[in-house]
Design an enzyme around this catalytic site. Structure first.
Site, PDB file in Angstrom:
ATOM      1  N   ASP A   1      40.728  54.840  40.370  1.00 26.92           N
ATOM      2  CA  ASP A   1      39.301  55.033  40.647  1.00 26.92           C
ATOM      3  C   ASP A   1      39.058  56.068  41.749  1.00 26.92           C
ATOM      4  O   ASP A   1      40.002  56.520  42.420  1.00 26.92           O
ATOM      5  CB  ASP A   1      38.659  53.695  41.031  1.00 26.92           C
ATOM      6  CG  ASP A   1      39.461  52.917  42.078  1.00 26.92           C
ATOM      7  OD1 ASP A   1      40.390  53.484  42.671  1.00 26.92           O
ATOM      8  OD2 ASP A   1      39.156  51.736  42.291  1.00 26.92           O
TER       9      ASP A   1
ATOM     10  N   ASP B   1      36.419  39.431  45.699  1.00 26.52           N
ATOM     11  CA  ASP B   1      35.634  38.848  44.601  1.00 26.52           C
ATOM     12  C   ASP B   1      36.344  38.973  43.258  1.00 26.52           C
ATOM     13  O   ASP B   1      35.751  38.737  42.212  1.00 26.52           O
ATOM     14  CB  ASP B   1      34.255  39.522  44.530  1.00 26.52           C
ATOM     15  CG  ASP B   1      34.368  41.035  44.335  1.00 26.52           C
ATOM     16  OD1 ASP B   1      35.503  41.550  44.211  1.00 26.52           O
ATOM     17  OD2 ASP B   1      33.320  41.705  44.310  1.00 26.52           O
TER      18      ASP B   1
ATOM     19  N   HIS C   1      37.667  41.819  41.964  1.00 29.88           N
ATOM     20  CA  HIS C   1      37.572  43.082  41.225  1.00 29.88           C
ATOM     21  C   HIS C   1      38.912  43.808  41.187  1.00 29.88           C
ATOM     22  O   HIS C   1      39.729  43.690  42.101  1.00 29.88           O
ATOM     23  CB  HIS C   1      36.434  43.979  41.745  1.00 29.88           C
ATOM     24  CG  HIS C   1      36.655  44.643  43.062  1.00 29.88           C
ATOM     25  ND1 HIS C   1      35.979  44.284  44.199  1.00 29.88           N
ATOM     26  CD2 HIS C   1      37.454  45.676  43.420  1.00 29.88           C
ATOM     27  CE1 HIS C   1      36.360  45.059  45.191  1.00 29.88           C
ATOM     28  NE2 HIS C   1      37.257  45.919  44.744  1.00 29.88           N
TER      29      HIS C   1
ATOM     30  N   GLU D   1      33.622  45.644  39.153  1.00 24.17           N
ATOM     31  CA  GLU D   1      33.000  44.552  39.896  1.00 24.17           C
ATOM     32  C   GLU D   1      32.724  43.369  38.958  1.00 24.17           C
ATOM     33  O   GLU D   1      32.758  43.519  37.737  1.00 24.17           O
ATOM     34  CB  GLU D   1      31.680  45.049  40.496  1.00 24.17           C
ATOM     35  CG  GLU D   1      31.845  46.196  41.496  1.00 24.17           C
ATOM     36  CD  GLU D   1      32.345  45.739  42.866  1.00 24.17           C
ATOM     37  OE1 GLU D   1      33.034  44.697  42.943  1.00 24.17           O
ATOM     38  OE2 GLU D   1      32.041  46.428  43.853  1.00 24.17           O
TER      39      GLU D   1
HETATM   40  C1  GLP Z   1      38.928  48.812  46.649  1.00 27.62           C
HETATM   41  C2  GLP Z   1      39.804  49.446  45.568  1.00 27.62           C
HETATM   42  C3  GLP Z   1      40.648  48.399  44.867  1.00 27.62           C
HETATM   43  C4  GLP Z   1      41.355  47.527  45.904  1.00 27.62           C
HETATM   44  C5  GLP Z   1      40.341  46.822  46.764  1.00 27.62           C
HETATM   45  C6  GLP Z   1      40.963  45.895  47.800  1.00 27.62           C
HETATM   46  O1  GLP Z   1      37.799  48.228  46.130  1.00 27.62           O
HETATM   47  N1  GLP Z   1      39.026  50.158  44.609  1.00 27.62           N
HETATM   48  O2  GLP Z   1      41.589  49.052  44.017  1.00 27.62           O
HETATM   49  O3  GLP Z   1      42.184  46.589  45.254  1.00 27.62           O
HETATM   50  O4  GLP Z   1      39.601  47.840  47.448  1.00 27.62           O
HETATM   51  O5  GLP Z   1      41.320  46.634  48.930  1.00 27.62           O
HETATM   52  P1  GLP Z   1      42.348  46.158  50.039  1.00 27.62           P
HETATM   53  O6  GLP Z   1      43.693  46.332  49.419  1.00 27.62           O
HETATM   54  O7  GLP Z   1      42.127  47.123  51.166  1.00 27.62           O
HETATM   55  O8  GLP Z   1      42.041  44.750  50.358  1.00 27.62           O
END
Ligand code: GLP
Length: 260
Positions: free
Chosen positions: A67, A136, A138, A143
């Site tokens: 993404d 959540d 995702h 989402e």
């Molecule tokens: C963002 C990314 C996800 C990731 C999420 C959790 O939303 N698009 O790919 O898994 O953050 O981030 P973190 O690993 O910093 O908790």
């Protein structure tokens, strides 16, 4: 779904890096699916180390990222382009023409998304996709309520995700509202998926992913339908699993040929 519980982040990360390096040694032109966020950072550090110290070769791999934020240029410090070069691509011998990350600055988002899907197909599909998970549930930026069959497209971030990611930007108002993300259907097409999560702040999501009902309200639960998905977590993220002892018993008694 295989669930492996480790003592700490470092052990999860080196195991995840080993899954990648084992594939890359077996298939030097593998198609690798990468993720961003803080979770995979130590895994990328371990991949950098293996490149330097153990000649792990990125020369023939193709990469696809999940993404990107809409409106952030590749050189913006908060873009996922910038992140990937900083944590991995600048340090290994990956070819820049084989790196694919959605273009957040595209003037024609639907065409960019369509093209991304075609590029994944042309590369032969993703062999191994790493995922983090949002609090959540995702995955990528899919989402809650994202179609479980979705393809690469634009999405609107939830307030919660913007608040969670504000730590990188300074203020919630600076976090873009839109992103381009591989769809859940796109992710599910990967031949193998590893999902990483650390700490108690992910424990609820992990309980749902592993033991909850499959629901678009927690997109990562769809991994229950994947034939080769592994959840690699530390003790904190595993803390709310009901069958924790069973997962440990399975891992402890794995036949040697199943070990990475
Ligand atoms: C963002 C990314 C996800 C990731 C999420 C959790 O939303 N698009 O790919 O898994 O953050 O981030 P973190 O690993 O910093 O908790």
């Amino acid at each position: 779904m295989e669930v492996l519980i480790f003592d700490n982040e470092a052990d999860v990360s080196s195991y995840a890096a080993r899954i990648f390096s084992k594939l890359m040694r077996r298939k030097p032109d593998a198609v690798l699916g990468f993720a961003t966020g803080s979770t995979p950072e130590p895994m990328y550090a371990e991949m950098r180390r293996q490149h330097t110290e153990e000649s792990l070769d990125f020369g023939r791999v193709t990469t696809f990222n999940l993404d990107e934020y809409v409106g952030l240029a590749a050189d913006d410090r908060n873009s996922y382009h910038y992140y990937m070069w900083k944590v991995l691509f600048d340090h290994v011998n990956v070819r820049s023409d084989r790196i694919n990350i959605p273009d957040g600055m595209s003037n024609d988002v639907p065409a960019t998304c369509d093209d991304y899907e075609k590029r994944i197909q042309a590369a032969g599909g993703i062999d191994l996709q790493v995922l983090g998970v949002g609090g959540d549930g995702h995955i990528g930026f899919n989402e809650p309520t994202s179609s479980l069959a979705s393809r690469t497209r634009i999405r609107t971030l939830t307030q919660k995700t913007r608040e969670d990611n504000a730590r990188f930007f300074g203020a919630v108002s600076d976090v873009p509202r839109h992103c381009i993300t591989m769809g859940i259907g796109t992710i599910m097409d990967a031949r193998e998926i590893v999902l990483l999560a650390f700490g108690e702040r992910k424990a609820n999501a992990i309980r749902q992913v592993v033991e909850g009902p499959i629901s678009a309200m927690c997109p990562a639960t769809v991994l229950q339908l994947h034939a080769k998905a592994t959840v690699l977590i530390d003790k904190g993220a595993a803390s709310r699993l009901r069958l924790k002892e069973y997962y440990k018993e399975v891992a402890a008694n794995k036949p040697d040929w199943q070990r990475v």
